[in-house]
Design an enzyme around this catalytic site. Sequence first.
Site, PDB file in Angstrom:
ATOM      1  N   ASP A   1       0.814  -1.396  -0.074  1.00 14.81           N
ATOM      2  CA  ASP A   1      -0.108   0.066   0.003  1.00 14.81           C
ATOM      3  C   ASP A   1       0.883   1.343  -0.037  1.00 14.81           C
ATOM      4  O   ASP A   1       0.341   2.381   0.077  1.00 14.81           O
ATOM      5  CB  ASP A   1      -0.974  -0.132   1.242  1.00 14.81           C
ATOM      6  CG  ASP A   1      -1.899  -1.111   1.224  1.00 14.81           C
ATOM      7  OD1 ASP A   1      -2.131  -1.584  -0.023  1.00 14.81           O
ATOM      8  OD2 ASP A   1      -2.383  -1.606   2.181  1.00 14.81           O
TER       9      ASP A   1
ATOM     10  N   HIS B   1      27.849   4.765 -11.099  1.00 16.61           N
ATOM     11  CA  HIS B   1      26.347   4.812 -10.203  1.00 16.61           C
ATOM     12  C   HIS B   1      26.251   4.280  -9.079  1.00 16.61           C
ATOM     13  O   HIS B   1      25.228   3.681  -8.775  1.00 16.61           O
ATOM     14  CB  HIS B   1      25.497   4.339 -11.302  1.00 16.61           C
ATOM     15  CG  HIS B   1      25.384   4.874 -12.833  1.00 16.61           C
ATOM     16  ND1 HIS B   1      24.608   4.240 -13.690  1.00 16.61           N
ATOM     17  CD2 HIS B   1      25.667   6.149 -13.290  1.00 16.61           C
ATOM     18  CE1 HIS B   1      24.695   5.400 -14.982  1.00 16.61           C
ATOM     19  NE2 HIS B   1      25.494   6.171 -14.273  1.00 16.61           N
TER      20      HIS B   1
ATOM     21  N   ASP C   1      27.699  13.385  -5.945  1.00 19.73           N
ATOM     22  CA  ASP C   1      26.922  13.591  -7.047  1.00 19.73           C
ATOM     23  C   ASP C   1      25.691  13.925  -6.539  1.00 19.73           C
ATOM     24  O   ASP C   1      24.858  12.604  -6.399  1.00 19.73           O
ATOM     25  CB  ASP C   1      27.162  12.761  -8.280  1.00 19.73           C
ATOM     26  CG  ASP C   1      26.508  13.175  -9.426  1.00 19.73           C
ATOM     27  OD1 ASP C   1      25.702  14.033  -9.385  1.00 19.73           O
ATOM     28  OD2 ASP C   1      27.022  12.481 -10.617  1.00 19.73           O
TER      29      ASP C   1
ATOM     30  N   ASP D   1      22.402  19.502 -10.806  1.00 22.25           N
ATOM     31  CA  ASP D   1      23.243  18.398 -11.253  1.00 22.25           C
ATOM     32  C   ASP D   1      24.721  18.766 -10.791  1.00 22.25           C
ATOM     33  O   ASP D   1      25.336  19.185 -11.503  1.00 22.25           O
ATOM     34  CB  ASP D   1      23.134  17.898 -12.499  1.00 22.25           C
ATOM     35  CG  ASP D   1      23.753  16.447 -12.557  1.00 22.25           C
ATOM     36  OD1 ASP D   1      24.273  15.832 -11.659  1.00 22.25           O
ATOM     37  OD2 ASP D   1      23.905  15.801 -13.715  1.00 22.25           O
TER      38      ASP D   1
ATOM     39  N   HIS E   1      33.031   8.078 -19.636  1.00 22.37           N
ATOM     40  CA  HIS E   1      31.656   8.728 -19.975  1.00 22.37           C
ATOM     41  C   HIS E   1      32.053  10.007 -20.730  1.00 22.37           C
ATOM     42  O   HIS E   1      33.179  10.332 -20.851  1.00 22.37           O
ATOM     43  CB  HIS E   1      31.127   9.071 -18.477  1.00 22.37           C
ATOM     44  CG  HIS E   1      31.409   9.616 -17.579  1.00 22.37           C
ATOM     45  ND1 HIS E   1      31.590  11.179 -17.736  1.00 22.37           N
ATOM     46  CD2 HIS E   1      32.220   9.551 -16.222  1.00 22.37           C
ATOM     47  CE1 HIS E   1      32.122  11.614 -16.628  1.00 22.37           C
ATOM     48  NE2 HIS E   1      32.710  10.774 -15.845  1.00 22.37           N
TER      49      HIS E   1
ATOM     50  N   HIS F   1      25.538  16.637 -20.587  1.00 23.23           N
ATOM     51  CA  HIS F   1      24.184  16.325 -20.887  1.00 23.23           C
ATOM     52  C   HIS F   1      23.222  17.478 -20.981  1.00 23.23           C
ATOM     53  O   HIS F   1      23.534  18.287 -19.819  1.00 23.23           O
ATOM     54  CB  HIS F   1      23.597  14.919 -20.309  1.00 23.23           C
ATOM     55  CG  HIS F   1      23.578  15.178 -18.688  1.00 23.23           C
ATOM     56  ND1 HIS F   1      22.799  15.584 -18.207  1.00 23.23           N
ATOM     57  CD2 HIS F   1      24.394  14.630 -17.942  1.00 23.23           C
ATOM     58  CE1 HIS F   1      23.003  15.837 -16.588  1.00 23.23           C
ATOM     59  NE2 HIS F   1      23.983  15.087 -16.446  1.00 23.23           N
TER      60      HIS F   1
ATOM     61  N   HIS G   1      18.571  14.237 -17.122  1.00 24.58           N
ATOM     62  CA  HIS G   1      19.187  14.244 -18.441  1.00 24.58           C
ATOM     63  C   HIS G   1      18.088  14.572 -19.197  1.00 24.58           C
ATOM     64  O   HIS G   1      17.152  13.837 -19.752  1.00 24.58           O
ATOM     65  CB  HIS G   1      19.375  12.529 -18.874  1.00 24.58           C
ATOM     66  CG  HIS G   1      20.615  12.201 -17.972  1.00 24.58           C
ATOM     67  ND1 HIS G   1      21.105  11.017 -18.207  1.00 24.58           N
ATOM     68  CD2 HIS G   1      21.366  12.621 -17.064  1.00 24.58           C
ATOM     69  CE1 HIS G   1      22.291  10.720 -17.466  1.00 24.58           C
ATOM     70  NE2 HIS G   1      22.498  11.979 -16.675  1.00 24.58           N
TER      71      HIS G   1
ATOM     72  N   GLU H   1      31.100  17.686 -16.856  1.00 24.96           N
ATOM     73  CA  GLU H   1      31.456  16.831 -15.533  1.00 24.96           C
ATOM     74  C   GLU H   1      32.522  15.972 -16.212  1.00 24.96           C
ATOM     75  O   GLU H   1      32.148  14.610 -15.919  1.00 24.96           O
ATOM     76  CB  GLU H   1      30.072  16.157 -15.281  1.00 24.96           C
ATOM     77  CG  GLU H   1      29.330  15.480 -16.334  1.00 24.96           C
ATOM     78  CD  GLU H   1      27.902  14.686 -15.761  1.00 24.96           C
ATOM     79  OE1 GLU H   1      28.361  14.131 -14.933  1.00 24.96           O
ATOM     80  OE2 GLU H   1      26.831  15.024 -16.270  1.00 24.96           O
TER      81      GLU H   1
ATOM     82  N   TYR I   1      39.126   7.893 -13.268  1.00 25.88           N
ATOM     83  CA  TYR I   1      38.704   7.110 -12.107  1.00 25.88           C
ATOM     84  C   TYR I   1      39.850   6.074 -12.719  1.00 25.88           C
ATOM     85  O   TYR I   1      39.829   5.223 -13.331  1.00 25.88           O
ATOM     86  CB  TYR I   1      37.316   6.457 -12.633  1.00 25.88           C
ATOM     87  CG  TYR I   1      36.226   7.370 -12.631  1.00 25.88           C
ATOM     88  CD1 TYR I   1      35.703   7.962 -11.726  1.00 25.88           C
ATOM     89  CD2 TYR I   1      35.961   8.034 -13.885  1.00 25.88           C
ATOM     90  CE1 TYR I   1      34.651   8.945 -11.861  1.00 25.88           C
ATOM     91  CE2 TYR I   1      35.145   9.219 -14.145  1.00 25.88           C
ATOM     92  CZ  TYR I   1      34.507   9.615 -13.241  1.00 25.88           C
ATOM     93  OH  TYR I   1      33.487  10.474 -13.412  1.00 25.88           O
TER      94      TYR I   1
ATOM     95  N   ARG J   1      35.406  13.353 -10.182  1.00 24.91           N
ATOM     96  CA  ARG J   1      34.568  13.730 -10.862  1.00 24.91           C
ATOM     97  C   ARG J   1      34.170  15.532 -10.583  1.00 24.91           C
ATOM     98  O   ARG J   1      33.957  15.534  -9.281  1.00 24.91           O
ATOM     99  CB  ARG J   1      33.252  13.195 -11.249  1.00 24.91           C
ATOM    100  CG  ARG J   1      32.384  13.893 -12.383  1.00 24.91           C
ATOM    101  CD  ARG J   1      31.189  12.860 -12.924  1.00 24.91           C
ATOM    102  NE  ARG J   1      30.266  12.526 -11.902  1.00 24.91           N
ATOM    103  CZ  ARG J   1      30.256  11.239 -11.340  1.00 24.91           C
ATOM    104  NH1 ARG J   1      30.858  10.339 -11.670  1.00 24.91           N
ATOM    105  NH2 ARG J   1      29.482  10.798 -10.379  1.00 24.91           N
TER     106      ARG J   1
ATOM    107  N   GLU K   1      31.333  18.446 -11.285  1.00 25.27           N
ATOM    108  CA  GLU K   1      30.532  18.813 -12.370  1.00 25.27           C
ATOM    109  C   GLU K   1      29.796  19.911 -11.826  1.00 25.27           C
ATOM    110  O   GLU K   1      29.295  20.207 -10.888  1.00 25.27           O
ATOM    111  CB  GLU K   1      29.316  17.519 -12.176  1.00 25.27           C
ATOM    112  CG  GLU K   1      28.079  17.721 -13.023  1.00 25.27           C
ATOM    113  CD  GLU K   1      27.094  16.557 -12.947  1.00 25.27           C
ATOM    114  OE1 GLU K   1      27.098  15.955 -11.849  1.00 25.27           O
ATOM    115  OE2 GLU K   1      26.444  16.308 -13.949  1.00 25.27           O
TER     116      GLU K   1
HETATM  117  N1  GLY Z   1      23.819  12.811 -11.686  1.00 23.08           N
HETATM  118  C1  GLY Z   1      23.488  12.392 -13.156  1.00 23.08           C
HETATM  119  C2  GLY Z   1      24.706  12.748 -13.990  1.00 23.08           C
HETATM  120  O1  GLY Z   1      25.717  13.316 -13.472  1.00 23.08           O
HETATM  121  O2  GLY Z   1      24.470  12.509 -15.048  1.00 23.08           O
HETATM  122 MN    MN Z   2      25.197  14.995 -14.827  1.00 23.47          MN
HETATM  123 MN    MN Z   3      25.868  14.175 -11.532  1.00 20.80          MN
END
Ligand code: GLY
Ligand code: MN
Ligand code: MN
Length: 438
Positions: A37, A243, A260, A271, A350, A354, A361, A384, A388, A405, A407
């Site tokens: 529920d 992630h 992040d 972000d 990566h 974005h 995104h 960003e 790594y 990273r 960003e």
């Molecule tokens: N936090 C998601 C990204 O950096 O794409």
């Molecule tokens: Mn991002």
């Molecule tokens: Mn991010």
Amino acid sequence: MQPDIGIHRARRAHLLKAMGEGVLILATAPEAIRNRDAHYPYRFDSHFYYLTAFPEPEAVLVLIAGRNGKRPRHILFCREKNPEREIWDGFRHGPQAARELFGFDAAYPFAELDKRLPQLLENQPRVCYPFGADAAWDGRVMGWINTVRGKARAGVSAPAVIADAHALIDEMRLFKDAHEVEFMQRAADISADAHLAALRACKPAMGEWEIEAELLRAFRRGGCQAPAYTPIVAGGANACVLHYISNDQVLNDGDLLLIDAAGEYHGYAADITRTFPVNGRFSGPQKDVYEIVLAAQAAAIEAVRPGTTWNAPHEAALRALTRGLVDLKLLDGEVDGLIESEAYKPWYMHRTGHWLGLDVHDAGEYKQDGDWRVLEPGMALTVEPGLYFRPGKDVPGHLENIGIRIEDDVLVTPEGRRVLTQAAPKSVKDIEEAMREH
Ligand code: GLY
Ligand code: MN
Ligand code: MN
């Protein structure tokens, strides 16, 4: 700050122009059960919200293009008032209030969709809706079209063309108006404050979850309705898991912490990623890598301006990161050749950003006719870059498990760019000073 209904109505008028003819049908997101529920916190569909500002579930927008001298019509289907359900679940506008408050020409109960939609589709040349996005809605829209087809012998024609509604709205959403920029700046400011709170709270032997708690507190305290995505609070080696969201490990003296995390303000996401030493002081190797990523980020941000392409910031970041990997003696050779052969990929896997907006995104094409899109004022994106170093045969011991990273969120302006997330400390000096003060 509240949504401006006039602006949402103007967006619908703009969409109707872009659509030309026919009927647009767009449903908001359904509620989602977490378990038995218990529901997930409700989040509206971004396309629907962009055009309506209407926050309730069980709602559908119908836009009918004007023709033969008839004006266009903006119609909302939504839940009816229900005193019994409102005791349990809270306030609902109901069609009448929704029509007045949200600027619609007509509003009807959600339960009347199947009765009214076939009528609204009669003799219309085209229906525009996000086909393929949801199988149940696909079936329902086809059912309405078939109902109209069933009236062929009475001289009624059914829409002959189905067009994708998302493609039209994506293109609008790519360009943020001043109203959206205000919401995005607020989300950015609150999120930057949250990063500062996390940095100040951080000490060796704390749990990642305790830092996550600081972030969540700062988002809600600042006025964000929700986190924009699940926070990544990654100490030490966890930073090399892109992630990572379990946030359940203890922070070690001498490790870095990668965060992040950002909040969502009236639907608009920030972000932000920052990486800093758990004990407040960068080690030599940590600082070396950090300065490379920071320089790559500065070069990428500098590449954001009207007239360059979507890929220019990524190319600038790749150049600086690859040069840095040569300096660190992980790569050997000419930078151009190393970029060409993607030699950086084991440590930078990566892309550099974005689009950012109602979705973290965000909507919008990255290429047009096969070429990278040209940046224009009003577009908003993240920058960003990262490095790594998972343990492996090519990684020397002193770099093992360093994951960094950085960003920020950047708006393209006529003059160049505006960084929305400046307020979160970023240089080695600013980070160490902020941590020393606490
Ligand atoms: N936090 C998601 C990204 O950096 O794409
Ligand atoms: Mn991002
Ligand atoms: Mn991010």
